[in-house]
Design a protein around this motif. Structure first.
Motif, PDB file in Angstrom:
ATOM      1  N   GLY A  49       0.803  -1.216   0.000  1.00  0.00           N
ATOM      2  CA  GLY A  49       0.000   0.000   0.000  1.00  0.00           C
ATOM      3  C   GLY A  49       0.833   1.261   0.000  1.00  0.00           C
ATOM      4  N   ALA A  50       0.139   2.375  -0.154  1.00  0.00           N
ATOM      5  CA  ALA A  50       0.803   3.677  -0.187  1.00  0.00           C
ATOM      6  C   ALA A  50      -0.204   4.762   0.148  1.00  0.00           C
ATOM      7  CB  ALA A  50       1.428   3.939  -1.556  1.00  0.00           C
ATOM      8  N   GLY A  51       0.303   5.822   0.779  1.00  0.00           N
ATOM      9  CA  GLY A  51      -0.539   6.967   1.087  1.00  0.00           C
ATOM     10  C   GLY A  51      -0.262   7.501   2.478  1.00  0.00           C
ATOM     11  N   LYS A  52      -0.813   8.656   2.766  1.00  0.00           N
ATOM     12  CA  LYS A  52      -0.585   9.279   4.064  1.00  0.00           C
ATOM     13  C   LYS A  52      -1.246   8.501   5.198  1.00  0.00           C
ATOM     14  CE  LYS A  52      -0.380  13.801   1.834  1.00  0.00           C
ATOM     15  NZ  LYS A  52      -1.062  15.093   1.649  1.00  0.00           N
ATOM     16  N   ASP A 359      -6.749  20.918   5.574  1.00  0.00           N
ATOM     17  CA  ASP A 359      -6.597  19.622   4.927  1.00  0.00           C
ATOM     18  C   ASP A 359      -6.648  18.562   6.011  1.00  0.00           C
ATOM     19  OD1 ASP A 359      -5.752  17.313   3.498  1.00  0.00           O
ATOM     20  OD2 ASP A 359      -4.791  18.610   2.024  1.00  0.00           O
ATOM     21  N   THR A 360      -7.464  17.532   5.805  1.00  0.00           N
ATOM     22  CA  THR A 360      -7.665  16.522   6.843  1.00  0.00           C
ATOM     23  C   THR A 360      -6.438  15.655   7.086  1.00  0.00           C
ATOM     24  OG1 THR A 360      -8.661  15.067   5.174  1.00  0.00           O
ATOM     25  CG2 THR A 360     -10.168  16.397   6.533  1.00  0.00           C
ATOM     26  N   ASP A 361      -5.405  15.766   6.243  1.00  0.00           N
ATOM     27  CA  ASP A 361      -4.183  15.006   6.516  1.00  0.00           C
ATOM     28  C   ASP A 361      -3.219  15.783   7.408  1.00  0.00           C
ATOM     29  OD1 ASP A 361      -3.002  16.892   4.876  1.00  0.00           O
ATOM     30  OD2 ASP A 361      -2.542  15.514   3.259  1.00  0.00           O
ATOM     31  N   GLU A 367       3.458  22.802   3.726  1.00  0.00           N
ATOM     32  CA  GLU A 367       3.710  23.211   5.102  1.00  0.00           C
ATOM     33  C   GLU A 367       3.122  22.196   6.067  1.00  0.00           C
ATOM     34  OE1 GLU A 367       5.055  26.141   6.439  1.00  0.00           O
ATOM     35  OE2 GLU A 367       5.633  27.046   4.537  1.00  0.00           O
ATOM     36  N   GLU A 368       3.758  22.034   7.235  1.00  0.00           N
ATOM     37  CA  GLU A 368       3.236  21.155   8.279  1.00  0.00           C
ATOM     38  C   GLU A 368       2.158  21.902   9.064  1.00  0.00           C
ATOM     39  OE1 GLU A 368       4.253  17.957   8.438  1.00  0.00           O
ATOM     40  OE2 GLU A 368       5.485  18.401   6.701  1.00  0.00           O
ATOM     41  N   ILE A 369       1.229  22.473   8.349  1.00  0.00           N
ATOM     42  CA  ILE A 369       0.124  23.254   8.901  1.00  0.00           C
ATOM     43  C   ILE A 369      -1.138  22.782   8.197  1.00  0.00           C
ATOM     44  CG2 ILE A 369      -0.852  25.581   9.169  1.00  0.00           C
ATOM     45  CD1 ILE A 369       2.018  26.665   8.897  1.00  0.00           C
ATOM     46  N   ALA A 370      -2.180  22.468   8.963  1.00  0.00           N
ATOM     47  CA  ALA A 370      -3.393  21.929   8.358  1.00  0.00           C
ATOM     48  C   ALA A 370      -4.195  22.996   7.628  1.00  0.00           C
ATOM     49  CB  ALA A 370      -4.262  21.278   9.434  1.00  0.00           C
ATOM     50  N   GLY A 371      -4.200  24.213   8.152  1.00  0.00           N
ATOM     51  CA  GLY A 371      -5.004  25.277   7.566  1.00  0.00           C
ATOM     52  C   GLY A 371      -5.076  26.447   8.525  1.00  0.00           C
ATOM     53  N   ALA A 372      -6.256  27.065   8.627  1.00  0.00           N
ATOM     54  CA  ALA A 372      -6.364  28.254   9.472  1.00  0.00           C
ATOM     55  C   ALA A 372      -7.820  28.548   9.802  1.00  0.00           C
ATOM     56  CB  ALA A 372      -5.723  29.466   8.782  1.00  0.00           C
ATOM     57  N   LEU A 373      -7.983  29.516  10.697  1.00  0.00           N
ATOM     58  CA  LEU A 373      -9.295  30.038  11.095  1.00  0.00           C
ATOM     59  C   LEU A 373      -9.402  31.496  10.657  1.00  0.00           C
ATOM     60  CD1 LEU A 373      -9.129  28.459  14.593  1.00  0.00           C
ATOM     61  CD2 LEU A 373     -11.190  28.215  13.183  1.00  0.00           C
ATOM     62  N   LEU A 374     -10.592  31.878  10.249  1.00  0.00           N
ATOM     63  CA  LEU A 374     -10.874  33.258   9.840  1.00  0.00           C
ATOM     64  C   LEU A 374     -11.940  33.835  10.761  1.00  0.00           C
ATOM     65  CD1 LEU A 374     -10.597  35.509   7.505  1.00  0.00           C
ATOM     66  CD2 LEU A 374     -12.698  34.472   6.601  1.00  0.00           C
ATOM     67  N   PRO A 413       0.537  15.088  12.020  1.00  0.00           N
ATOM     68  CA  PRO A 413      -0.008  14.051  11.143  1.00  0.00           C
ATOM     69  C   PRO A 413      -1.297  13.473  11.714  1.00  0.00           C
ATOM     70  CG  PRO A 413       2.350  13.741  11.464  1.00  0.00           C
ATOM     71  CD  PRO A 413       1.930  14.790  12.430  1.00  0.00           C
ATOM     72  N   THR A 414      -2.347  13.457  10.918  1.00  0.00           N
ATOM     73  CA  THR A 414      -3.634  12.932  11.383  1.00  0.00           C
ATOM     74  C   THR A 414      -3.783  11.436  11.124  1.00  0.00           C
ATOM     75  OG1 THR A 414      -4.741  13.376   9.279  1.00  0.00           O
ATOM     76  CG2 THR A 414      -4.720  15.164  10.917  1.00  0.00           C
ATOM     77  N   LEU A 415      -2.906  10.872  10.287  1.00  0.00           N
ATOM     78  CA  LEU A 415      -2.915   9.452   9.923  1.00  0.00           C
ATOM     79  C   LEU A 415      -4.144   9.060   9.112  1.00  0.00           C
ATOM     80  CD1 LEU A 415      -1.523   7.943  13.248  1.00  0.00           C
ATOM     81  CD2 LEU A 415      -0.271   8.828  11.271  1.00  0.00           C
ATOM     82  N   THR A 416      -4.779  10.056   8.505  1.00  0.00           N
ATOM     83  CA  THR A 416      -5.845   9.784   7.546  1.00  0.00           C
ATOM     84  C   THR A 416      -5.816  10.893   6.501  1.00  0.00           C
ATOM     85  OG1 THR A 416      -8.189   9.196   7.288  1.00  0.00           O
ATOM     86  CG2 THR A 416      -7.674  11.039   8.761  1.00  0.00           C
ATOM     87  N   ASN A 417      -6.736  10.832   5.535  1.00  0.00           N
ATOM     88  CA  ASN A 417      -6.736  11.845   4.479  1.00  0.00           C
ATOM     89  C   ASN A 417      -8.025  11.732   3.674  1.00  0.00           C
ATOM     90  OD1 ASN A 417      -6.130  13.779   2.592  1.00  0.00           O
ATOM     91  ND2 ASN A 417      -4.629  12.546   1.480  1.00  0.00           N
ATOM     92  N   VAL A 418      -8.997  12.598   3.989  1.00  0.00           N
ATOM     93  CA  VAL A 418     -10.232  12.655   3.200  1.00  0.00           C
ATOM     94  C   VAL A 418     -10.418  14.061   2.622  1.00  0.00           C
ATOM     95  CG1 VAL A 418     -11.495  10.727   4.211  1.00  0.00           C
ATOM     96  CG2 VAL A 418     -11.502  12.921   5.396  1.00  0.00           C
ATOM     97  N   ASN A 419      -9.303  14.644   2.250  1.00  0.00           N
ATOM     98  CA  ASN A 419      -9.274  15.881   1.497  1.00  0.00           C
ATOM     99  C   ASN A 419      -9.598  17.112   2.327  1.00  0.00           C
ATOM    100  OD1 ASN A 419      -8.775  17.325  -0.892  1.00  0.00           O
ATOM    101  ND2 ASN A 419      -9.656  15.676  -2.081  1.00  0.00           N
ATOM    102  N   ASP A 420     -10.030  18.169   1.640  1.00  0.00           N
ATOM    103  CA  ASP A 420     -10.213  19.467   2.283  1.00  0.00           C
ATOM    104  C   ASP A 420     -11.481  19.503   3.121  1.00  0.00           C
ATOM    105  OD1 ASP A 420      -7.973  20.183   0.880  1.00  0.00           O
ATOM    106  OD2 ASP A 420      -9.067  21.244  -0.697  1.00  0.00           O
TER     107      ASP A 420
END
Length: 433
Positions: A49-52, A359-361, A367-374, A413-420
């Protein structure tokens, strides 16, 4: 320079962060993988297998598998977890490296010589395209690295990028499954792509592919991506054709989608409703330029805030998918903070409207940053620091902008990845009287 204190409107921010956390939790392999495990075979069981999320998927599989087991899984640097029977290799993402290429080569060797009594369980999640960079004959790793970099900066959709990757690979586009023949193959997928098409998740290493070399050439032409003559020859000659539907080597292959963006959005919506705020899912497969999607979402939010249409405040607008960024500036990215910055510019401090985009990953861009708050006062607080939102957007510098405000979301790292994951909170105070 010390960032100022975050916005004082903490209740909406806390709710939005709790919703993001719930979305990530709902997509954890420990929850979604065990119900889909196949029965043990008469022969060997090999895990690849492969992926985050693939390393965590391997660990969960080990915990629920009592029989003989061995294999190899490749994940992103920093995403490995301890496994006892399955080897975990870390490699580079989003631009591939030699470690990933060597892991892909070894994986192909491992599945050779299997029998019809053997079982191959393939664990695939987002990020696998970069983590299995085995070039087609006549190409090398440098070709793959240059192409990946160009695709990431071009504004191409994930489907377009993966179409090109499949036709310049020795392992993607069904080739890995074909190499497993005559063993039984069961692929367990965590989707990170709009529409959840298995062939687009990690470029479909175990999936038949109906697209062609001509389609890949059309993507390069559409986005004005120049490639060397020897790369173009692989496509123009048809040597890069992938494994097509109906290929007998893939007969009996099972594909199970074990979690996807929609499931994560539903989990987030449940958190909002439990807090007494109606949540509305606008779509789980929204694509397009991140800044354009931000403008559209701002228009919907403003209509709700000022007209009570299509939803009456308080309410939350949820969406997922994978936007793109055409890089024109020199900033730090990535697509979620670009969306959020565009949203903020379009809302221009509209009272009562807060948002999160991650990003859910756990990694937005590189960047090692998931995103942000506005928050409604984000642009005002930035202005006090000498930052101009429009200038940051023009420079593709969402991470720089929100980092200066102390509003980045860092979760590791969230150990999963279901996109934005995107959520816009429209409070009762947003209504214009």
């Amino acid at each position: 320079m010390t960032p100022p204190a975050p916005s004082s409107s903490t209740a909406p921010r806390a709710l939005l962060r709790a919703m993001f956390d719930a979305a990530v939790a709902a997509a954890q392999p420990s929850i979604c993988l065990p119900p889909h495990l196949p029965a043990p075979p008469r022969g060997r069981t090999l895990v690849i297998g492969a992926g985050k999320a693939s390393a965590e998927m391997a660990r969960v599989l080990e915990q629920h598998w009592s029989g003989e087991l061995s294999g190899l899984v490749v994940t992103r640097y920093g995403y490995a977890v301890p496994c006892e029977r399955i080897e975990i290799v870390e490699a580079a993402h989003p631009v591939p490296d030699a470690t990933g290429m060597e892991a892909a080569r070894r994986m192909l060797e491992m599945v050779g010589g299997l029998s019809a009594d053997d079982l191959v369980i393939c664990l695939i999640s987002g990020g696998g395209s970069s983590l299995l960079p085995l070039p087609a004959p006549g190409l090398d790793l440098a070709d793959k690295q240059r192409l990946n970099t160009a695709l990431l900066a071009s504004g191409a959709t994930i489907g377009e990028m993966n179409c090109v990757r499949r036709h310049l690979s020795s392992i993607k586009g069904g080739r890995l499954a074909a190499a497993c023949h005559p063993a039984r193959v069961v692929t367990l997928l965590i989707s990170d792509v709009p529409g959840d098409d298995p062939v687009d998740i990690a470029s479909g290493p175990t999936c038949a592919d109906a697209t062609t070399c001509a389609d890949a050439l059309a993507v390069l032409q559409r986005h004005r991506i120049e490639v060397p003559p020897h790369v173009r020859e692989v496509l123009e000659s048809g040597r890069g054709e992938s494994v097509k539907p109906g290929d007998p080597r893939l007969a009996g292959h099972e594909i199970h989608l074990i979690t996807a963006p929609q499931m994560a959005l539903e989990a987030a919506a449940a958190v909002a409703r439990a807090a007494g705020v109606p949540a509305h899912i606008l779509g789980d497969s929204i694509e397009g330029e991140a800044r354009d999607v931000g403008i559209v979402m701002a228009g919907i939010a403003r209509q709700a805030a000022t007209r009570g249409q299509p939803f009456t405040p308080p309410c939350i607008l949820l969406s997922g998918g994978e936007t793109t960024v055409t890089v024109r500036g020199c900033g730090r990215g990535g697509r979620n903070v670009e969306f959020l910055l565009s949203l903020g510019v379009a809302l221009d401090g509209l009272a009562g409207v807060h948002a999160i985009a991650c990003d859910t990953d756990g990694v937005d861009g590189q960047e090692e940053i998931a995103g942000a708050l506005l928050a409604p006062d984000s642009l005002e607080r930035a202005y006090a620091q000498g930052l101009r939102a429009r200038a940051s957007l023009a420079d593709n510098d969402g991470h720089g902008f929100f980092g200066a405000l102390g509003d980045s979301v860092v979760c590791g790292p969230t150990l999963t990845n279901v996109n934005d994951f995107r959520a816009i909170y429209i409070g009762q105070d947003a209504l214009v009287r």
